[in-house]
Motif scaffolding. Structure first.
Motif, PDB file in Angstrom:
ATOM      1  N   PHE A  39      -3.755  29.287 -25.110  1.00 18.89           N
ATOM      2  CA  PHE A  39      -4.608  30.426 -24.826  1.00 18.89           C
ATOM      3  C   PHE A  39      -5.632  29.978 -23.796  1.00 18.89           C
ATOM      4  O   PHE A  39      -6.406  29.053 -24.049  1.00 18.89           O
ATOM      5  N   LEU A  40      -5.664  30.601 -22.643  1.00 16.86           N
ATOM      6  CA  LEU A  40      -6.525  30.160 -21.563  1.00 16.86           C
ATOM      7  C   LEU A  40      -7.928  30.717 -21.735  1.00 16.86           C
ATOM      8  O   LEU A  40      -8.156  31.724 -22.392  1.00 16.86           O
ATOM      9  N   GLY A  41      -8.887  30.072 -21.035  1.00 15.34           N
ATOM     10  CA  GLY A  41     -10.265  30.163 -21.454  1.00 15.34           C
ATOM     11  C   GLY A  41     -11.111  31.286 -20.926  1.00 15.34           C
ATOM     12  O   GLY A  41     -12.166  31.024 -20.370  1.00 15.34           O
ATOM     13  N   SER A  42     -10.757  32.531 -21.093  1.00 19.61           N
ATOM     14  CA  SER A  42     -11.617  33.615 -20.643  1.00 19.61           C
ATOM     15  C   SER A  42     -12.883  33.709 -21.462  1.00 19.61           C
ATOM     16  O   SER A  42     -13.875  34.279 -21.027  1.00 19.61           O
ATOM     17  N   LYS A  43     -12.893  33.126 -22.677  1.00 23.11           N
ATOM     18  CA  LYS A  43     -14.052  33.210 -23.536  1.00 23.11           C
ATOM     19  C   LYS A  43     -14.926  31.972 -23.428  1.00 23.11           C
ATOM     20  O   LYS A  43     -15.908  31.838 -24.152  1.00 23.11           O
ATOM     21  N   LYS A  86      -9.398  25.464 -13.447  1.00 21.20           N
ATOM     22  CA  LYS A  86     -10.115  26.741 -13.412  1.00 21.20           C
ATOM     23  C   LYS A  86      -9.839  27.585 -14.652  1.00 21.20           C
ATOM     24  O   LYS A  86     -10.598  28.512 -14.954  1.00 21.20           O
ATOM     25  N   ASP A  87      -8.751  27.297 -15.354  1.00 14.45           N
ATOM     26  CA  ASP A  87      -8.462  28.004 -16.592  1.00 14.45           C
ATOM     27  C   ASP A  87      -9.295  27.495 -17.757  1.00 14.45           C
ATOM     28  O   ASP A  87      -9.349  28.115 -18.813  1.00 14.45           O
ATOM     29  N   PHE A  88      -9.936  26.341 -17.555  1.00 13.61           N
ATOM     30  CA  PHE A  88     -10.766  25.733 -18.591  1.00 13.61           C
ATOM     31  C   PHE A  88     -12.133  25.407 -17.998  1.00 13.61           C
ATOM     32  O   PHE A  88     -12.492  24.247 -17.833  1.00 13.61           O
ATOM     33  N   PRO A  89     -12.927  26.426 -17.646  1.00 15.45           N
ATOM     34  CA  PRO A  89     -14.175  26.185 -16.929  1.00 15.45           C
ATOM     35  C   PRO A  89     -15.206  25.422 -17.731  1.00 15.45           C
ATOM     36  O   PRO A  89     -16.071  24.770 -17.172  1.00 15.45           O
ATOM     37  N   PHE A  90     -15.154  25.481 -19.041  1.00 10.07           N
ATOM     38  CA  PHE A  90     -16.071  24.725 -19.877  1.00 10.07           C
ATOM     39  C   PHE A  90     -15.521  23.314 -20.015  1.00 10.07           C
ATOM     40  O   PHE A  90     -14.387  23.143 -20.450  1.00 10.07           O
ATOM     41  N   PRO A  91     -16.265  22.284 -19.626  1.00 13.41           N
ATOM     42  CA  PRO A  91     -15.668  20.941 -19.567  1.00 13.41           C
ATOM     43  C   PRO A  91     -15.450  20.278 -20.923  1.00 13.41           C
ATOM     44  O   PRO A  91     -14.956  19.164 -20.978  1.00 13.41           O
ATOM     45  N   TYR A  92     -15.808  20.946 -21.986  1.00 15.59           N
ATOM     46  CA  TYR A  92     -15.663  20.353 -23.311  1.00 15.59           C
ATOM     47  C   TYR A  92     -14.763  21.234 -24.175  1.00 15.59           C
ATOM     48  O   TYR A  92     -14.685  22.433 -23.983  1.00 15.59           O
ATOM     49  N   PRO A  93     -14.069  20.637 -25.138  1.00 14.11           N
ATOM     50  CA  PRO A  93     -13.180  21.426 -25.988  1.00 14.11           C
ATOM     51  C   PRO A  93     -13.917  22.553 -26.706  1.00 14.11           C
ATOM     52  O   PRO A  93     -15.037  22.374 -27.181  1.00 14.11           O
ATOM     53  N   THR A  94     -13.280  23.702 -26.761  1.00 13.95           N
ATOM     54  CA  THR A  94     -13.790  24.815 -27.553  1.00 13.95           C
ATOM     55  C   THR A  94     -12.627  25.433 -28.305  1.00 13.95           C
ATOM     56  O   THR A  94     -11.498  25.432 -27.828  1.00 13.95           O
TER      57      THR A  94
END
Length: 272
Positions: A9-13, A245-253
């Motif tokens: 699931f890619l990171g839109s949130k 770019k699909d994971f803009p937050f550099p840390y796991p969420t």
């Protein structure tokens, strides 16, 4: 390192890096599909892994150049006036565990075949991307067969309920369906074994592939002679699907990081 096949699931949130919450944490026990795969950044030559209490250096990543690192917990630690994110990691062998500064690592990412529009870009990806180390070893087993983006795309999703349908190829061999001599259990076939050992050390897995190929008559001599065959490969090896770019937050969420794919599809075929 995950136990079930899943889609990413890619990171839109995802939150932005500038909005790191003061109570940030990632706990694999609250995530759906397991630990997040990382590798050492190419620019990092040395970095310590500490015990969980961060009181003793126990390893240096420079001594494990081939290891993947799986993050199962992350949180903010404050030292003086500086706050940093640290990961609890385990190596893909399971033998090395500890605490490491997040800045040493970067995600292991893979791309789907439909992401490529040229053989050259696909070949470069297959030859250089960290997620494709196992694929590269498999390609070496068929040194005279040519990697094909077209065949790779054509074989996506092929399974007993969705057979190979394209008319462009003949003499199709589903390598993933091959089993050891005497086995009738599909859990022993190459594709299943590679998917269920995704992310594990490569040498024992490639040795398994070689043995099953030998059992089925694909000796080194036979494989070397298959210059008229094309090779279609899609092995994600537990990497996450997407780009940075699909994971803009550099840390796991939990929101953006649930799910890696364990796909392992391997085909040989001739053009008609």
């Amino acid at each position: 390192m995950v136990s079930a096949m899943a889609l990413v699931f890619l990171g839109s949130k995802s939150a932005s890096a500038s909005k790191l919450p003061s109570n940030y944490s990632f706990d694999v026990m609250k995530a759906q599909d397991g630990s997040i795969p990382y590798m050492v950044k190419p620019t990092v030559k040395s970095g310590y892994i500490w015990n969980y209490s961060h009181t003793k250096r126990i390893h240096n990543i420079k001594n494990y150049p081939s290891s993947n690192w799986y993050v199962n917990y992350a949180s903010i630690k404050k030292y003086g006036n500086k706050s940093s994110v640290y990961y609890r990691v385990v190596s893909n062998s399971g033998k090395v565990k500890g605490l490491i500064w997040s800045g040493y690592l970067t995600r292991i990412l893979a791309l789907e075949p439909d992401s490529f529009n040229s053989e050259a870009s696909f070949d470069n990806y297959m030859q250089t991307n960290r997620s494709q180390r196992l694929s590269r070893e498999i390609m070496k087993l068929f040194p005279n067969s040519k990697l094909s983006l077209d065949l790779t795309k054509a074989t996506q999703g092929v399974n007993p309920n969705h057979p190979f349908k394209t008319n462009k190829y003949t003499d199709v061999i589903n390598i993933g369906d091959l089993q050891p001599t005497g086995s009738t259990d599909e859990l022993n076939n190459i594709g299943w074994k590679l998917s269920q050992t995704s992310g594990d050390p490569i040498t024992p897995r490639i040795n398994y592939v070689k043995q099953v190929l030998e059992d089925n008559g694909y000796t080194a001599q036979k494989r070397n002679s298959m210059s008229d065959y094309y090779l279609g490969l899609y092995i994600t090896d537990n990497a996450q699907i997407g780009t940075e770019k699909d994971f803009p937050f550099p840390y796991p969420t939990i929101q953006s990081d649930d799910g890696m794919t364990l796909s392992a599809q391997l085909f040989l075929a001739k053009l008609k």
